[in-house]
Motif scaffolding. Structure first.
Motif, PDB file in Angstrom:
ATOM      1  N   ALA A  45       0.824  -1.217   0.000  1.00 28.30           N
ATOM      2  CA  ALA A  45       0.000   0.000   0.000  1.00 28.30           C
ATOM      3  C   ALA A  45       0.857   1.266   0.000  1.00 28.30           C
ATOM      4  CB  ALA A  45      -0.926  -0.011   1.216  1.00 28.30           C
ATOM      5  N   GLY A  46       2.166   1.109   0.186  1.00 30.51           N
ATOM      6  CA  GLY A  46       3.067   2.258   0.178  1.00 30.51           C
ATOM      7  C   GLY A  46       3.232   2.928   1.527  1.00 30.51           C
ATOM      8  N   ASP A  47       2.735   2.302   2.592  1.00 30.98           N
ATOM      9  CA  ASP A  47       2.837   2.890   3.927  1.00 30.98           C
ATOM     10  C   ASP A  47       4.194   2.652   4.583  1.00 30.98           C
ATOM     11  OD1 ASP A  47       0.284   3.908   3.719  1.00 30.98           O
ATOM     12  OD2 ASP A  47      -0.646   2.206   4.737  1.00 30.98           O
ATOM     13  N   ILE A  48       4.888   1.594   4.173  1.00 33.76           N
ATOM     14  CA  ILE A  48       6.223   1.285   4.689  1.00 33.76           C
ATOM     15  C   ILE A  48       7.086   0.801   3.529  1.00 33.76           C
ATOM     16  CG2 ILE A  48       5.439   0.750   7.042  1.00 33.76           C
ATOM     17  CD1 ILE A  48       5.656  -2.246   6.341  1.00 33.76           C
ATOM     18  N   ASP A  49       8.410   0.829   3.716  1.00 35.13           N
ATOM     19  CA  ASP A  49       9.323   0.330   2.686  1.00 35.13           C
ATOM     20  C   ASP A  49       9.730  -1.122   2.922  1.00 35.13           C
ATOM     21  OD1 ASP A  49       9.412   2.774   1.321  1.00 35.13           O
ATOM     22  OD2 ASP A  49      11.030   3.519   2.592  1.00 35.13           O
ATOM     23  N   PHE A  50       9.561  -1.610   4.133  1.00 35.78           N
ATOM     24  CA  PHE A  50       9.983  -2.954   4.531  1.00 35.78           C
ATOM     25  C   PHE A  50       8.977  -3.977   4.022  1.00 35.78           C
ATOM     26  CE2 PHE A  50      10.131  -6.184   8.101  1.00 35.78           C
ATOM     27  CZ  PHE A  50      11.380  -6.690   7.790  1.00 35.78           C
ATOM     28  N   LYS A  51       9.448  -4.945   3.216  1.00 37.48           N
ATOM     29  CA  LYS A  51       8.538  -5.937   2.622  1.00 37.48           C
ATOM     30  C   LYS A  51       8.011  -6.913   3.660  1.00 37.48           C
ATOM     31  CE  LYS A  51       8.009  -9.143  -1.178  1.00 37.48           C
ATOM     32  NZ  LYS A  51       7.406  -8.533  -2.339  1.00 37.48           N
ATOM     33  N   LYS A  52       8.908  -7.567   4.366  1.00 38.58           N
ATOM     34  CA  LYS A  52       8.591  -8.511   5.439  1.00 38.58           C
ATOM     35  C   LYS A  52       9.909  -9.072   5.942  1.00 38.58           C
ATOM     36  CE  LYS A  52       7.141 -11.962   2.043  1.00 38.58           C
ATOM     37  NZ  LYS A  52       6.062 -12.879   1.694  1.00 38.58           N
ATOM     38  N   PRO A  53       9.905  -9.764   7.087  1.00 37.16           N
ATOM     39  CA  PRO A  53      11.166 -10.338   7.579  1.00 37.16           C
ATOM     40  C   PRO A  53      11.816 -11.230   6.516  1.00 37.16           C
ATOM     41  CG  PRO A  53       9.493 -10.446   9.270  1.00 37.16           C
ATOM     42  CD  PRO A  53       8.796 -10.009   8.005  1.00 37.16           C
ATOM     43  N   ILE A  54      13.127 -11.196   6.452  1.00 36.28           N
ATOM     44  CA  ILE A  54      13.843 -11.982   5.444  1.00 36.28           C
ATOM     45  C   ILE A  54      13.562 -13.470   5.602  1.00 36.28           C
ATOM     46  CG2 ILE A  54      16.033 -12.128   6.718  1.00 36.28           C
ATOM     47  CD1 ILE A  54      15.643 -11.641   2.888  1.00 36.28           C
ATOM     48  N   SER A  55      13.352 -13.942   6.832  1.00 34.05           N
ATOM     49  CA  SER A  55      13.062 -15.374   7.023  1.00 34.05           C
ATOM     50  C   SER A  55      11.750 -15.752   6.353  1.00 34.05           C
ATOM     51  CB  SER A  55      13.032 -15.728   8.507  1.00 34.05           C
ATOM     52  OG  SER A  55      11.955 -15.071   9.160  1.00 34.05           O
ATOM     53  N   CYS A  56      10.773 -14.848   6.346  1.00 31.39           N
ATOM     54  CA  CYS A  56       9.494 -15.103   5.675  1.00 31.39           C
ATOM     55  C   CYS A  56       9.676 -15.035   4.162  1.00 31.39           C
ATOM     56  CB  CYS A  56       8.454 -14.068   6.090  1.00 31.39           C
ATOM     57  SG  CYS A  56       8.068 -14.062   7.840  1.00 31.39           S
ATOM     58  N   HIS A  57      10.412 -14.047   3.711  1.00 29.07           N
ATOM     59  CA  HIS A  57      10.630 -13.839   2.281  1.00 29.07           C
ATOM     60  C   HIS A  57      11.394 -15.016   1.675  1.00 29.07           C
ATOM     61  CE1 HIS A  57      11.616 -10.431  -0.840  1.00 29.07           C
ATOM     62  NE2 HIS A  57      10.738 -11.284  -1.294  1.00 29.07           N
ATOM     63  N   LEU A  58      12.300 -15.601   2.434  1.00 28.44           N
ATOM     64  CA  LEU A  58      13.116 -16.714   1.950  1.00 28.44           C
ATOM     65  C   LEU A  58      12.444 -18.082   2.072  1.00 28.44           C
ATOM     66  CD1 LEU A  58      16.629 -15.801   3.374  1.00 28.44           C
ATOM     67  CD2 LEU A  58      16.074 -16.144   0.954  1.00 28.44           C
ATOM     68  N   TYR A  59      11.353 -18.158   2.817  1.00 27.03           N
ATOM     69  CA  TYR A  59      10.787 -19.484   3.088  1.00 27.03           C
ATOM     70  C   TYR A  59      10.428 -20.197   1.790  1.00 27.03           C
ATOM     71  CZ  TYR A  59       9.020 -23.263   5.676  1.00 27.03           C
ATOM     72  OH  TYR A  59       8.880 -24.521   6.176  1.00 27.03           O
ATOM     73  N   PRO A  60      10.792 -21.475   1.618  1.00 28.16           N
ATOM     74  CA  PRO A  60      11.153 -22.498   2.586  1.00 28.16           C
ATOM     75  C   PRO A  60      12.653 -22.665   2.826  1.00 28.16           C
ATOM     76  CG  PRO A  60      10.834 -23.562   0.496  1.00 28.16           C
ATOM     77  CD  PRO A  60      10.587 -22.085   0.282  1.00 28.16           C
ATOM     78  N   VAL A  61      13.429 -21.668   2.478  1.00 28.92           N
ATOM     79  CA  VAL A  61      14.859 -21.718   2.787  1.00 28.92           C
ATOM     80  C   VAL A  61      15.067 -21.116   4.173  1.00 28.92           C
ATOM     81  CG1 VAL A  61      17.091 -20.655   2.200  1.00 28.92           C
ATOM     82  CG2 VAL A  61      15.741 -21.784   0.436  1.00 28.92           C
ATOM     83  N   ARG A  62      15.901 -21.763   4.956  1.00 25.12           N
ATOM     84  CA  ARG A  62      16.263 -21.260   6.272  1.00 25.12           C
ATOM     85  C   ARG A  62      17.775 -21.055   6.311  1.00 25.12           C
ATOM     86  NH1 ARG A  62      12.123 -18.884   8.056  1.00 25.12           N
ATOM     87  NH2 ARG A  62      10.532 -20.074   9.110  1.00 25.12           N
ATOM     88  N   ILE A  63      18.164 -19.965   6.963  1.00 25.14           N
ATOM     89  CA  ILE A  63      19.576 -19.609   7.098  1.00 25.14           C
ATOM     90  C   ILE A  63      19.999 -19.883   8.536  1.00 25.14           C
ATOM     91  CG2 ILE A  63      21.280 -17.741   6.919  1.00 25.14           C
ATOM     92  CD1 ILE A  63      19.832 -18.193   4.262  1.00 25.14           C
ATOM     93  N   THR A  64      21.097 -20.591   8.690  1.00 29.62           N
ATOM     94  CA  THR A  64      21.704 -20.771  10.005  1.00 29.62           C
ATOM     95  C   THR A  64      23.044 -20.055   9.966  1.00 29.62           C
ATOM     96  OG1 THR A  64      20.662 -22.942  10.204  1.00 29.62           O
ATOM     97  CG2 THR A  64      22.448 -22.440  11.743  1.00 29.62           C
ATOM     98  N   GLU A  65      23.154 -19.042  10.810  1.00 26.60           N
ATOM     99  CA  GLU A  65      24.381 -18.252  10.821  1.00 26.60           C
ATOM    100  C   GLU A  65      25.408 -18.893  11.742  1.00 26.60           C
ATOM    101  OE1 GLU A  65      23.291 -14.243  11.821  1.00 26.60           O
ATOM    102  OE2 GLU A  65      22.221 -13.963   9.921  1.00 26.60           O
ATOM    103  N   HIS A  66      26.605 -19.103  11.196  1.00 27.03           N
ATOM    104  CA  HIS A  66      27.744 -19.598  11.953  1.00 27.03           C
ATOM    105  C   HIS A  66      28.789 -18.483  11.974  1.00 27.03           C
ATOM    106  CE1 HIS A  66      26.182 -23.733  12.060  1.00 27.03           C
ATOM    107  NE2 HIS A  66      25.773 -23.496  10.825  1.00 27.03           N
ATOM    108  N   GLU A  67      29.815 -18.656  12.752  1.00 27.48           N
ATOM    109  CA  GLU A  67      30.823 -17.598  12.884  1.00 27.48           C
ATOM    110  C   GLU A  67      31.469 -17.241  11.544  1.00 27.48           C
ATOM    111  OE1 GLU A  67      34.869 -16.899  15.406  1.00 27.48           O
ATOM    112  OE2 GLU A  67      33.226 -17.925  16.429  1.00 27.48           O
TER     113      GLU A  67
END
Length: 191
Positions: free
Chosen positions: A111-133
């Motif tokens: 609707a143009g009220d915000i610039d943020f689409k959605k959390p990256i985890s939602c946008h990437l689903y069904p891919v999940r990222i596990t952050e390691h060092e």
């Protein structure tokens, strides 16, 4: 696994097919599961800043849960995720009269009220990222509710990584995505 920049990528991204079939699943990934969508600290801060712009797109249950818990909660594993209603639905998710689930964050963005689409985890689903060092592990999260999406992707001949081009590029950049495409092309020519 494929090594691309500072990631280890599961071959499933190249070998699996996937296109969301909302008519079949009705957006069940926003309703089912044992925790809210994973959030980064940066996303939590951003959601806290823009929540007033998102609230008009939420139902009364979602608004009440966010008023009670805030935009995130910590799950049993100590991870931060979107707040959930008692029935397991994401507080940012809406269910229409036909049982279709949609995202209030994404509605506010469209609707143009915000610039943020959605959390990256939602946008990437069904891919999940596990952050390691030293690297991120980029993996396909197989879940039975997504079987219609796998069938649809196979029918349309769309590999998972191509379906997720926008969020993968959002997360890792266009050079990273182009390297993944190149690897895919080389694998196909060597077969």
């Amino acid at each position: 696994m494929l090594a691309i920049q500072k990631t280890l990528v599961s071959l499933d991204l190249l070998e699996r097919y996937f296109v969301c079939d909302l008519n079949a699943c009705k957006g069940a990934c926003c309703v089912k599961g044992d925790a809210g969508a994973p959030l980064t600290d940066e996303e939590i801060g951003l959601l806290e800043e823009i929540v007033d712009d998102i609230l008009p797109y939420l139902d009364e249950q979602g608004k009440a849960m966010i008023a009670q818990k805030g935009v995130f909660e910590i799950d049993v594993d100590g991870d931060k995720g979107t707040s959930l209603l008692d029935n397991g639905r994401c507080a940012f998710a809406l269910v229409d009269d036909n049982g279709m689930v949609s995202c209030g964050i994404e509605k506010a963005q469209l609707a143009g009220d915000i610039d943020f689409k959605k959390p990256i985890s939602c946008h990437l689903y069904p891919v999940r990222i596990t952050e390691h060092e030293a690297y991120d592990a980029v993996n396909y999260n197989k879940w039975k509710i997504c079987k219609p999406a796998c069938d649809c992707g196979a029918k349309l001949d769309v590999p998972l990584f191509k379906f997720l081009k926008e969020p993968l590029t959002r997360k890792y950049g266009s050079a990273w995505y182009e390297e993944l495409e190149t690897i895919d092309k080389l694998r196909k020519t060597s077969d």
